[in-house]
Structures are given as structure tokens and as C-alpha cells.
Scaffold this motif. Structure first.
Motif, PDB file in Angstrom:
ATOM      1  N   ARG A   1       0.292   3.865  -3.065  1.00 13.64           N
ATOM      2  CA  ARG A   1      -0.761   4.828  -2.703  1.00 13.64           C
ATOM      3  C   ARG A   1      -0.636   6.162  -3.427  1.00 13.64           C
ATOM      4  NH1 ARG A   1       0.770   6.826   3.460  1.00 13.64           N
ATOM      5  NH2 ARG A   1       2.864   7.621   2.999  1.00 13.64           N
ATOM      6  N   ASP A   2       0.598   6.543  -3.821  1.00 16.91           N
ATOM      7  CA  ASP A   2       0.792   7.826  -4.499  1.00 16.91           C
ATOM      8  C   ASP A   2       0.801   7.694  -6.014  1.00 16.91           C
ATOM      9  OD1 ASP A   2       1.021   9.202  -2.057  1.00 16.91           O
ATOM     10  OD2 ASP A   2       3.136   8.664  -1.885  1.00 16.91           O
ATOM     11  N   LYS A   3       0.565   6.479  -6.511  1.00 16.22           N
ATOM     12  CA  LYS A   3       0.520   6.265  -7.956  1.00 16.22           C
ATOM     13  C   LYS A   3      -0.829   6.738  -8.503  1.00 16.22           C
ATOM     14  CE  LYS A   3       4.482   4.004  -7.952  1.00 16.22           C
ATOM     15  NZ  LYS A   3       5.709   4.528  -8.601  1.00 16.22           N
ATOM     16  N   THR A   4      -0.787   7.524  -9.561  1.00 18.08           N
ATOM     17  CA  THR A   4      -2.011   8.076 -10.142  1.00 18.08           C
ATOM     18  C   THR A   4      -2.970   6.985 -10.593  1.00 18.08           C
ATOM     19  OG1 THR A   4      -0.769  10.000 -10.922  1.00 18.08           O
ATOM     20  CG2 THR A   4      -2.925   9.609 -11.919  1.00 18.08           C
TER      21      THR A   4
ATOM     22  N   PHE B   1      -3.679   4.252  -9.304  1.00 19.20           N
ATOM     23  CA  PHE B   1      -4.421   3.637  -8.213  1.00 19.20           C
ATOM     24  C   PHE B   1      -5.271   4.655  -7.451  1.00 19.20           C
ATOM     25  CE2 PHE B   1      -0.692   0.822  -8.724  1.00 19.20           C
ATOM     26  CZ  PHE B   1      -1.363  -0.356  -8.982  1.00 19.20           C
ATOM     27  N   ASP B   2      -5.325   5.873  -7.941  1.00 17.57           N
ATOM     28  CA  ASP B   2      -6.132   6.914  -7.301  1.00 17.57           C
ATOM     29  C   ASP B   2      -7.566   6.811  -7.817  1.00 17.57           C
ATOM     30  OD1 ASP B   2      -7.237   9.110  -6.126  1.00 17.57           O
ATOM     31  OD2 ASP B   2      -5.829  10.566  -6.978  1.00 17.57           O
ATOM     32  N   ILE B   3      -8.487   6.414  -6.960  1.00 12.61           N
ATOM     33  CA  ILE B   3      -9.879   6.194  -7.366  1.00 12.61           C
ATOM     34  C   ILE B   3     -10.528   7.468  -7.872  1.00 12.61           C
ATOM     35  CG2 ILE B   3     -10.867   6.619  -5.074  1.00 12.61           C
ATOM     36  CD1 ILE B   3     -12.794   4.317  -5.605  1.00 12.61           C
ATOM     37  N   ARG B   4      -9.991   8.615  -7.457  1.00 15.30           N
ATOM     38  CA  ARG B   4     -10.567   9.889  -7.896  1.00 15.30           C
ATOM     39  C   ARG B   4     -10.352  10.142  -9.383  1.00 15.30           C
ATOM     40  NH1 ARG B   4      -7.648  13.484  -3.433  1.00 15.30           N
ATOM     41  NH2 ARG B   4      -6.004  12.055  -4.141  1.00 15.30           N
ATOM     42  N   GLN B   5      -9.426   9.403  -9.984  1.00 12.29           N
ATOM     43  CA  GLN B   5      -9.181   9.548 -11.414  1.00 12.29           C
ATOM     44  C   GLN B   5     -10.244   8.840 -12.256  1.00 12.29           C
ATOM     45  OE1 GLN B   5      -6.633  11.486 -12.498  1.00 12.29           O
ATOM     46  NE2 GLN B   5      -6.159  11.873 -10.339  1.00 12.29           N
TER      47      GLN B   5
ATOM     48  N   TYR C   1       0.830  -1.207   0.000  1.00  8.98           N
ATOM     49  CA  TYR C   1       0.000   0.000   0.000  1.00  8.98           C
ATOM     50  C   TYR C   1       0.865   1.258   0.000  1.00  8.98           C
ATOM     51  CZ  TYR C   1      -2.987   3.721   1.765  1.00  8.98           C
ATOM     52  OH  TYR C   1      -3.635   4.918   1.937  1.00  8.98           O
TER      53      TYR C   1
ATOM     54  N   GLU D   1     -16.766  12.544  -7.533  1.00 14.25           N
ATOM     55  CA  GLU D   1     -16.673  12.572  -6.068  1.00 14.25           C
ATOM     56  C   GLU D   1     -17.918  11.992  -5.401  1.00 14.25           C
ATOM     57  OE1 GLU D   1     -15.796  15.749  -2.421  1.00 14.25           O
ATOM     58  OE2 GLU D   1     -15.760  16.398  -4.531  1.00 14.25           O
TER      59      GLU D   1
END
Length: 259
Positions: free
Chosen positions: A36-39, A41-45, A32, A49
Motif C-alpha cells: 500500500r505504501d509503494k509508489t 501502486f499509488d493510483i494518484r501517480q 495489501y 484527482e
């Protein structure tokens, strides 16, 4: 089996389970921290919201249902496959263990009792000496239902969300139990049948293996979520374009009046 061998196997089983559980926990934490800082894996991408908030609500409800289902399987369904129960118990307990705040002595004890010594030891060494952990484990699982219900309430109130998602979840959850009873299938197959029926994909068990059934379940709900996001995104885009055009027209009228 003599008493010394029985005790030795039980002690070995205890430490094997403990070490394996903690190693997996540490590996997941390490993984994790790396991603965690990989784009990617960012669910916001991937989701709006509002959709992310709804999905997080569903996660809390899902964890409540998972803990409740484990208790039901352990107490009521005596003929359930022990491998199925142990795997389900291990994965669910690991998720609860990771999510639990372990900063207090009370929660450290709860975290220890979340480790599924009883079910897994029965598989490893066919030992029942660790069954005294089972009662405490059940109590902790019941307590985790309360924990996730509290998280659901706090998250919902903090973000000013509605609770309509409970209705959707309740339909699937209770349908799963009704299907299991009516069709004489296990809860996993009942969940697949209910999900397929709910998403208009029929009323059948798709897949012959556990992996195949999991894949069909992921596809059903993945498609449902993505289709919902697509509709929401398209609606948002249409509305934004409409209001932007209106604002442009209003701005043009203001400029003309000023002249």
C-alpha cells in the motif's frame, strides 16, 4: 451414499470452504499491507484527482451491478454453468467480505453469510445440505446492493461530484441484459459484446477462453479509461499553459504601470 457419509462430506466441505475463504482473505490483507505504501501502486501517480473520483464512483456502481447480477443468475438463469456461477460468487463475495466493516455484531453475521457455502460446496462434495445457506446468502447480496448505493451517494455528495456516470453505467448494464436475451448468450459474453460495441470495437466476442475474454474486456475498458485520462490531462495542460501566459502578461502590465 449413506447418511453418515453425506453428513461427513457436508461438514468437511463446510470447514474447507470456511478455511479457504478466510486464508485467501488474510493473504490479500497481508499483501495489501506490504504494497500500500509503494509508489508504483499509488493510483494518484497515474490519474488526475477528478478521474480518480469518477473511477471510485464506478467501482461502487460495479459492485451494485455485480451483486444484482449474482441474484439474477442464481434465481433466473437455471442453465448457467455451475463452475461459472461458483467462481463469480466466490470472487464477488470475497470482495464484499473484505470491504464490509466488521466492527459490529450485525456486520459480523453479514460477513459470515457472505461466504458462498452453497455454490462452492456443490462443486467440492456435490452436497446440497449446505443449500440452506443459499437463501440467507441471496438476502445478504441484495443488502449489499443497498450498502454500495449508500456509499455511492455519500461519496458523490461529499466530493461534490455529478451523477452523470450513472448514465454511462446504465447504458452498459442494461445493454448487457438486452444482448444476453436477444443474442442468446451468457451475461459474460453479453458484457464483452456491449463493451466492444460501446467503444467502437465491433460487436463480437473476442477470445475463446474465459481468460482470453477477461483479457479482451480489460483491454477494452483499460483503453477507454486511459484515453479519457489522456484527453483530460492534455486539456488541463493546454488550459494551464494558456492561463499561465495570461497571468505573466498581466504581471508584466502591472509592473509597467507601477513604473
Amino acid at each position: 451414499m449413506d447418511l453418515n457419509t453425506f453428513l461427513f462430506d457436508s461438514v468437511v466441505g463446510f470447514f474447507v470452504i470456511l478455511i479457504a475463504f478466510l486464508l485467501i482473505y488474510l493473504l490479500i490483507n497481508r499483501l495489501y499491507l506490504r504494497i500500500r505504501d509503494k509508489t508504483i501502486f499509488d493510483i494518484r501517480q497515474y490519474f488526475p484527482e477528478d478521474e480518480i473520483h469518477s473511477l471510485r464512483q464506478v467501482v461502487f456502481l460495479f459492485m451494485m451491478a455485480g451483486c444484482f447480477t449474482y441474484v439474477v443468475l442464481d434465481l433466473v438463469f437455471a442453465n448457467v454453468d455451475i463452475w461459472y456461477l461458483a467462481t463469480f460468487d466466490f470472487v464477488l463475495s470475497l470482495i464484499c467480505f473484505i470491504d464490509l466493516d466488521k466492527s459490529t455484531i450485525k456486520n459480523k453475521i453479514l460477513a459470515f453469510l457472505l461466504i458462498p457455502f452453497a455454490t462452492v460446496s456443490f462443486l467440492l462434495v456435490d452436497s446440497t445440505i449446505l443449500l440452506f445457506f443459499e437463501f440467507a446468502h441471496l438476502i445478504v447480496m441484495l443488502y449489499m446492493i443497498k450498502v454500495y448505493y449508500t456509499k455511492f451517494n455519500e461519496y458523490t455528495k461529499y466530493h461534490g461530484l455529478g451523477i452523470a456516470v450513472i448514465l454511462l453505467f446504465a447504458i452498459i448494464f442494461f445493454s448487457m441484459y438486452i444482448t444476453a436475451f436477444a443474442e442468446n448468450v451468457d451475461l459474460f459474453d453479453a458484457l464483452i459484446m456491449s463493451s466492444n460495441a460501446f467503444t467502437s470495437n465491433g460487436y463480437a466476442i473476442l477470445g475463446n477462453s474465459i481468460l482470453g475474454k477477461l483479457d479482451s474486456l480489460v483491454l477494452v475498458w483499460g483503453g477507454y479509461v486511459i484515453s479519457g485520462v489522456s484527453v483530460a490531462t492534455l486539456t488541463s495542460a493546454i488550459l494551464m499553459r494558456h492561463f499561465n501566459r495570461k497571468f505573466d502578461e498581466l504581471e508584466k502590465l502591472i509592473k509597467e504601470n507601477n513604473k
